[in-house]
Design a protein around this motif. Sequence first.
Motif, mmCIF file in Angstrom:
data_model
loop_
_atom_site.group_PDB
_atom_site.id
_atom_site.type_symbol
_atom_site.label_atom_id
_atom_site.label_comp_id
_atom_site.label_asym_id
_atom_site.label_seq_id
_atom_site.Cartn_x
_atom_site.Cartn_y
_atom_site.Cartn_z
ATOM 1 N N ARG A 1 0.826 -1.206 0.000
ATOM 2 C CA ARG A 1 0.000 0.000 0.000
ATOM 3 C C ARG A 1 0.862 1.259 0.000
ATOM 4 N N LEU A 2 1.979 1.226 0.701
ATOM 5 C CA LEU A 2 2.858 2.386 0.683
ATOM 6 C C LEU A 2 3.553 2.540 -0.662
ATOM 7 N N ARG A 3 3.916 1.425 -1.287
ATOM 8 C CA ARG A 3 4.529 1.520 -2.611
ATOM 9 C C ARG A 3 3.563 2.112 -3.637
ATOM 10 N N ALA A 4 2.261 1.885 -3.444
ATOM 11 C CA ALA A 4 1.270 2.423 -4.375
ATOM 12 C C ALA A 4 1.224 3.944 -4.355
ATOM 13 N N VAL A 5 1.731 4.570 -3.287
ATOM 14 C CA VAL A 5 1.765 6.040 -3.208
ATOM 15 C C VAL A 5 3.214 6.519 -3.126
ATOM 16 N N GLY B 1 5.649 5.417 -1.509
ATOM 17 C CA GLY B 1 6.283 5.305 -0.205
ATOM 18 C C GLY B 1 7.068 4.012 -0.086
ATOM 19 N N GLU B 2 7.585 3.748 1.096
ATOM 20 C CA GLU B 2 8.402 2.549 1.315
ATOM 21 C C GLU B 2 8.245 2.102 2.760
ATOM 22 N N LEU B 3 8.133 0.789 2.934
ATOM 23 C CA LEU B 3 8.060 0.193 4.261
ATOM 24 C C LEU B 3 9.070 -0.945 4.326
ATOM 25 N N THR B 4 9.998 -0.861 5.261
ATOM 26 C CA THR B 4 11.022 -1.889 5.424
ATOM 27 C C THR B 4 11.078 -2.321 6.880
ATOM 28 N N TRP B 5 11.603 -3.513 7.103
ATOM 29 C CA TRP B 5 11.825 -3.993 8.460
ATOM 30 C C TRP B 5 13.051 -4.892 8.460
ATOM 31 N N ASP B 6 13.781 -4.848 9.543
ATOM 32 C CA ASP B 6 14.994 -5.662 9.643
ATOM 33 C C ASP B 6 15.200 -6.099 11.077
ATOM 34 N N ARG B 7 15.950 -7.177 11.205
ATOM 35 C CA ARG B 7 16.249 -7.746 12.520
ATOM 36 C C ARG B 7 17.746 -7.848 12.679
ATOM 37 N N ASP B 8 18.249 -7.337 13.797
ATOM 38 C CA ASP B 8 19.669 -7.382 14.108
ATOM 39 C C ASP B 8 19.809 -7.927 15.520
ATOM 40 N N GLY B 9 20.051 -9.233 15.623
ATOM 41 C CA GLY B 9 20.088 -9.851 16.942
ATOM 42 C C GLY B 9 18.690 -9.859 17.533
ATOM 43 N N ASP B 10 18.545 -9.267 18.722
ATOM 44 C CA ASP B 10 17.225 -9.200 19.343
ATOM 45 C C ASP B 10 16.517 -7.872 19.059
ATOM 46 N N ARG B 11 17.078 -7.064 18.173
ATOM 47 C CA ARG B 11 16.445 -5.794 17.814
ATOM 48 C C ARG B 11 15.674 -5.950 16.512
ATOM 49 N N PHE B 12 14.442 -5.454 16.518
ATOM 50 C CA PHE B 12 13.601 -5.475 15.327
ATOM 51 C C PHE B 12 13.102 -4.058 15.083
ATOM 52 N N GLN C 1 4.706 15.089 -1.157
ATOM 53 C CA GLN C 1 4.088 15.644 -2.355
ATOM 54 C C GLN C 1 2.854 14.874 -2.778
ATOM 55 N N ARG C 2 2.637 13.675 -2.233
ATOM 56 C CA ARG C 2 1.410 12.961 -2.534
ATOM 57 C C ARG C 2 0.294 13.582 -1.737
ATOM 58 N N ASP C 3 -0.687 14.149 -2.401
ATOM 59 C CA ASP C 3 -1.743 14.857 -1.694
ATOM 60 C C ASP C 3 -3.050 14.102 -1.822
ATOM 61 N N GLU C 4 -4.134 14.782 -1.473
ATOM 62 C CA GLU C 4 -5.429 14.141 -1.413
ATOM 63 C C GLU C 4 -5.938 13.704 -2.777
ATOM 64 N N ARG C 5 -5.354 14.218 -3.839
ATOM 65 C CA ARG C 5 -5.803 13.798 -5.156
ATOM 66 C C ARG C 5 -5.532 12.321 -5.405
ATOM 67 N N GLN C 6 -4.616 11.723 -4.653
ATOM 68 C CA GLN C 6 -4.201 10.359 -4.909
ATOM 69 C C GLN C 6 -4.676 9.389 -3.836
ATOM 70 N N LYS C 7 -5.661 9.766 -3.052
ATOM 71 C CA LYS C 7 -6.053 8.869 -1.993
ATOM 72 C C LYS C 7 -6.789 7.646 -2.501
ATOM 73 N N GLY C 8 -7.068 7.607 -3.784
ATOM 74 C CA GLY C 8 -7.619 6.389 -4.336
ATOM 75 C C GLY C 8 -6.646 5.245 -4.340
ATOM 76 N N GLY C 9 -5.311 5.567 -4.333
ATOM 77 C CA GLY C 9 -4.295 4.515 -4.382
ATOM 78 C C GLY C 9 -4.382 3.567 -3.214
ATOM 79 N N PRO C 10 -4.243 4.085 -1.958
ATOM 80 C CA PRO C 10 -4.322 3.151 -0.843
ATOM 81 C C PRO C 10 -5.693 2.574 -0.663
ATOM 82 N N GLY C 11 -6.732 3.297 -1.137
ATOM 83 C CA GLY C 11 -8.072 2.778 -0.967
ATOM 84 C C GLY C 11 -8.289 1.483 -1.706
ATOM 85 N N ARG C 12 -7.532 1.250 -2.794
ATOM 86 C CA ARG C 12 -7.716 0.021 -3.552
ATOM 87 C C ARG C 12 -7.264 -1.201 -2.753
#
Length: 433
Positions: free
Chosen positions: A393-397, A399-410, A419-430
């Motif tokens: 959903r973030l890539r559709a606008v 954006g980017e979402l990442t996660w990583d694990r380093d030992g016991d840290r997540f 710059q993505r404004d309300e004109r594009q709120k159809g993207g995440p809505g899909r």
Amino acid sequence: MRTSPNDICHTGQGRSALTGRAGRCHNDRVEDGPRDRGAGLTSFRRYTWWAVPGTTVLLLVLTYGAWILDGDVPPWARAPSAPALVVEAAATVVLLGDRLTARPDPPARPRRGWLLAAGCAALVLAALPLARHNYGLWAIAPAVTVAIGATYLPVPARRLLVAGATSGALVPGTAVSLAAGDGEPVYAALFPAGLVVFTVWMMLGPLWAWDVAGRLDRARRLEAELAVKDERLRFAGDLHDIQGHHLQVIALKAELASRLTGSDPERASAEMQEVRQLCADALRDTRAVVQGYRRTTLDDEIVNATRVLAAAGIDARTDQAPGAEELPATARHLLGLVMREATTNVLRHSNAQHAEVDYRVTDGTARLRIGNDGAEESTASSDGTGLTTLAERLRAVDGELTWDRDGDRFTVTAALPLQRDERQKGGPGRGRR
């Protein structure tokens, strides 16, 4: 901003996530799960164990051990005292260990075999030193056994047991001293009685503190469960208020239209048009209720997350720089979903004791980072709208979402351009179902 563990969340979503980890509070025995570790109960249990069974066994070993190793004590007294000391120490560890893992309400029942073994060993460890006129030693093992039995009793029975044992401790030493004529009847009477009172006091104090901590923890879990039920009742009430009115009117107008079908078709048609409009209004109002229930924003979720994590015993710290107001509604909603999912993962899939939330706007990009120090093998949620779905959903606008694990840290990191404004709120809505 730092939220203390005393802050309790007041939102239904947070309570749901919290009760996901706290559902084991109805067992007969207290389980040491991730939430206990986060709340500090494991450390408190460890301290209580060393303060009660550990100290008691150490007292028995040091006092009776020195007497058994004393060369002036004849072999006929030392030979049975050594195995009796081993049995008394083992029974002490087992019985007090059971008492620490059992819920105090209702009081747990001790293992009768071990309690009987402790009583027999205490008699041996009392009779042999008393036969040697050792008025300061003989009462230690009986006092420990009485204190162990008292920890399993309700308060009224406990008081009777302690009062009876204290009174009974006055007699043996006094009788032996008077029979021997050694001139120590006062010491022989008062010291054992005082020893019983002191031993019971020192043993029951830490156990009482542990019981209080357990009750408070269960009350906090119950509060979370009640909050979830309250939220469900609130939502059900909202649906009832909206749907009840609309359905009642729809039923009346449909009945009227059916009666007018033969005599006044035009009016019946008009009534059915109103029924159609009422159905559309009911659908719109229902969607508004559901959207208001499910819609989330970043600000609300950050506040909710710190409260929920603190309520779970996790030290939650947030560093929120100004700039959230610059985000459009859709961006705030998406980052709020990331915040909610990351919080749920911390609660359900980690043994975290500390968590950090960092939000700031840099170079035209909103960045949200959530980290914790208790990652397990499987951290990302695999059901519902998990991290993978949110990443799409973030890539559709852009954006980017990442996660990583380093030992016991997540760490979960979300980035969303401004710059993505309300004109594009159809993207995440899909992505919504």
